[in-house]
Design a protein around this motif. Sequence first.
Motif, PDB file in Angstrom:
ATOM      1  N   VAL A  12       0.843  -1.194   0.000  1.00 17.72           N
ATOM      2  CA  VAL A  12       0.000   0.000   0.000  1.00 17.72           C
ATOM      3  C   VAL A  12       0.874   1.238   0.000  1.00 17.72           C
ATOM      4  O   VAL A  12       2.088   1.159   0.191  1.00 17.72           O
ATOM      5  CB  VAL A  12      -0.947   0.017   1.212  1.00 17.72           C
ATOM      6  N   GLN A  13       0.231   2.382  -0.205  1.00 14.76           N
ATOM      7  CA  GLN A  13       0.956   3.648  -0.189  1.00 14.76           C
ATOM      8  C   GLN A  13       0.757   4.345   1.151  1.00 14.76           C
ATOM      9  O   GLN A  13      -0.253   4.118   1.844  1.00 14.76           O
ATOM     10  CB  GLN A  13       0.462   4.545  -1.322  1.00 14.76           C
ATOM     11  N   ASP A  16      -2.655   5.353   3.147  1.00 18.96           N
ATOM     12  CA  ASP A  16      -3.753   4.403   2.944  1.00 18.96           C
ATOM     13  C   ASP A  16      -4.170   3.772   4.260  1.00 18.96           C
ATOM     14  O   ASP A  16      -3.498   3.926   5.294  1.00 18.96           O
ATOM     15  CB  ASP A  16      -3.338   3.312   1.966  1.00 18.96           C
ATOM     16  N   SER A  17      -5.261   3.016   4.185  1.00 19.65           N
ATOM     17  CA  SER A  17      -5.742   2.240   5.320  1.00 19.65           C
ATOM     18  C   SER A  17      -5.784   0.765   4.939  1.00 19.65           C
ATOM     19  O   SER A  17      -5.905   0.427   3.755  1.00 19.65           O
ATOM     20  CB  SER A  17      -7.145   2.696   5.736  1.00 19.65           C
TER      21      SER A  17
END
Length: 124
Positions: A12-13, A16-17
Amino acid sequence: QVQLQESGGGLVQAGDSLLLSCVGSGRIISSSALGWFRQAPGKEREFIAAIKWSGGRTTNYADSAKGRFTISRDNPKRTVYLQINSLEPEDTAVYYCANAGSVWAVSAHEYYHWGQGTQVTVSS
């Protein structure tokens, strides 16, 4: 025989969540707790949060986890979740769920059943 299976990790980046899941099978003692830990390369396994397996919704968080991490439970699904918001590159680690006798257990040696872990990688 207790088995714990984590899922939900990935690449992810930052910002994010993620929602991690831990499904428990076998004879998990109702008065016990499930906790989440993480381990980054070269570092010790770190406690994040724990929740009672059944009964009351008592939770216990590491001070460093308060604010961005939320632990929750769905008993019919025999699943404990870890919601992580505003992910940072420093959150990159393998995330494990584990079973302990008490929700107040915070050391890895207090936990006696472990899942295989799910990798979370956060890019900047």
